[in-house]
Design an enzyme around this catalytic site. Sequence first.
Site, short mmCIF file in Angstrom:
data_model
loop_
_atom_site.label_atom_id
_atom_site.label_comp_id
_atom_site.label_asym_id
_atom_site.label_seq_id
_atom_site.Cartn_x
_atom_site.Cartn_y
_atom_site.Cartn_z
N GLY A 28 0.83 -1.35 -0.01
CA GLY A 28 0.28 -0.12 -0.17
C GLY A 28 0.77 1.21 0.06
O GLY A 28 2.07 1.26 -0.34
N LEU A 30 0.59 3.68 -2.17
CA LEU A 30 0.84 3.39 -3.38
C LEU A 30 1.34 4.83 -3.99
O LEU A 30 1.04 5.83 -3.84
CB LEU A 30 -0.50 3.01 -4.32
N GLY A 33 5.60 3.98 -8.95
CA GLY A 33 6.19 2.70 -9.33
C GLY A 33 5.33 1.50 -9.11
O GLY A 33 5.08 0.82 -10.01
N HIS A 34 4.48 1.46 -7.81
CA HIS A 34 3.14 0.54 -7.96
C HIS A 34 2.38 0.54 -9.17
O HIS A 34 2.01 -0.55 -9.81
CB HIS A 34 2.40 0.65 -6.79
N SER A 182 9.49 5.34 -3.37
CA SER A 182 9.16 4.22 -2.59
C SER A 182 8.06 4.82 -1.61
O SER A 182 8.04 6.06 -1.31
CB SER A 182 10.66 4.07 -1.64
N SER A 183 7.47 3.99 -0.85
CA SER A 183 6.58 4.27 0.15
C SER A 183 7.14 5.04 1.14
O SER A 183 6.49 5.89 1.81
CB SER A 183 5.58 3.24 0.56
N ARG A 184 8.25 4.82 1.64
CA ARG A 184 8.99 5.27 2.71
C ARG A 184 9.46 6.62 2.45
O ARG A 184 9.83 7.32 3.43
CB ARG A 184 10.31 4.45 3.05
P1 AMP Z 1 6.09 -2.56 -1.57
O1 AMP Z 1 4.53 -1.94 -1.44
O2 AMP Z 1 7.04 -1.40 -1.33
O3 AMP Z 1 6.17 -3.80 -0.94
O4 AMP Z 1 6.29 -2.60 -3.09
C1 AMP Z 1 5.47 -3.61 -3.88
C2 AMP Z 1 5.88 -3.68 -5.29
O5 AMP Z 1 6.02 -2.50 -5.86
C3 AMP Z 1 7.32 -4.40 -5.16
O6 AMP Z 1 7.44 -5.54 -6.06
C4 AMP Z 1 8.18 -3.26 -5.14
O7 AMP Z 1 9.41 -3.70 -5.62
C5 AMP Z 1 7.54 -2.53 -6.43
N1 AMP Z 1 8.12 -1.30 -6.56
C6 AMP Z 1 8.33 -0.18 -5.35
N2 AMP Z 1 8.93 0.82 -5.66
C7 AMP Z 1 9.02 0.84 -7.14
C8 AMP Z 1 9.44 1.69 -8.10
N3 AMP Z 1 10.17 2.77 -7.61
N4 AMP Z 1 9.42 1.30 -9.17
C9 AMP Z 1 9.02 0.11 -9.57
N5 AMP Z 1 8.65 -0.82 -8.69
C10 AMP Z 1 8.64 -0.39 -7.42
#
Ligand code: AMP
Length: 284
Positions: A28, A30, A33-34, A182-184
């Site tokens: 989440g 989002l 990237g997501h 990144s979400s962070r």
């Molecule tokens: P997360 O919500 O951080 O667990 O990420 C969910 C998915 O989104 C994972 O497969 C991550 O590698 C991908 N993801 C996160 N950030 C990016 C980004 N900047 N570009 C592409 N994919 C991403």
Amino acid sequence: MRIARTVAEVRVARAQLPEQLGFVPTMGALHAGHLELVRRARDENQAVAVSIFVNPTQFTSVDDFRKYPRDDERDLALLAESGVDIVFLPTTETLYPVGFGTTIDVGLVAVPFEGIARPGHFGGVATVVAMLFNAVQPARAYFGEKDAQQLRVVRQLVTDLLMPIEIVAVPTVRDEDGFALSSRNTLLTLDQRAAAAAIPRALVAVQRSWDAGERDAERLRQRLSDELALEPTLSIEYASLADPETLVEHEGQIEGAALVLISVRLGAVRLIDNCLLSLPLDCR
Ligand code: AMP
């Protein structure tokens, strides 16, 4: 868009969709990237499922888990706009009922880097991904190259456990200055966000050396950490070059490809990024 909160609900919703289902597991909060993963899943399949679950077993610090950004309402609106068919939004109790006992260990690729920095992290990831795959039963699943070691761990999981699921890797989506989304990132102050630009700068610097023909692992690693060290507020956890397949750290002259892996801390926020060095122009 159907919202499923239990495993029974997600199974019923999935059964009504075609076999060619693309799946995007997320935690989440989002961002673009997501949404790129979702777009790819939609383009390449007849239907799309997304899960939103902040998985407690992959966090090594309770504080990090508590602080992890959450915004289900906004996420659901974004996913509805993106043409998603099912959102699986389980509670922790749904996925980890009393008596839950299994942890999947994928072996060597989970050991270095994030495995050292976050003991138990990949056990949590591999286990929850396997559970989500079993609940959603996709034909393809989409993962970001942003989390390169996670992608490698998931490929190992699917291969070793004979899961009939194609894993699709999606290139990292970046801000204009190259900083990976990144979400962070929402946890960063403006100053920290500015300092974080040192990460893509370091990746580009090492890519340039590589393009110029440098293959000495030690010199490339030095180039990477020298570039990161130019930003004094950033502390390096690891800055390495490894074999992309085995994730064993390169030594001496590198033959073949190299995965550059970076983890840094900016205040309390931990950031990771990577890039693959093979043919020229990978990082740009
Ligand atoms: P997360 O919500 O951080 O667990 O990420 C969910 C998915 O989104 C994972 O497969 C991550 O590698 C991908 N993801 C996160 N950030 C990016 C980004 N900047 N570009 C592409 N994919 C991403």
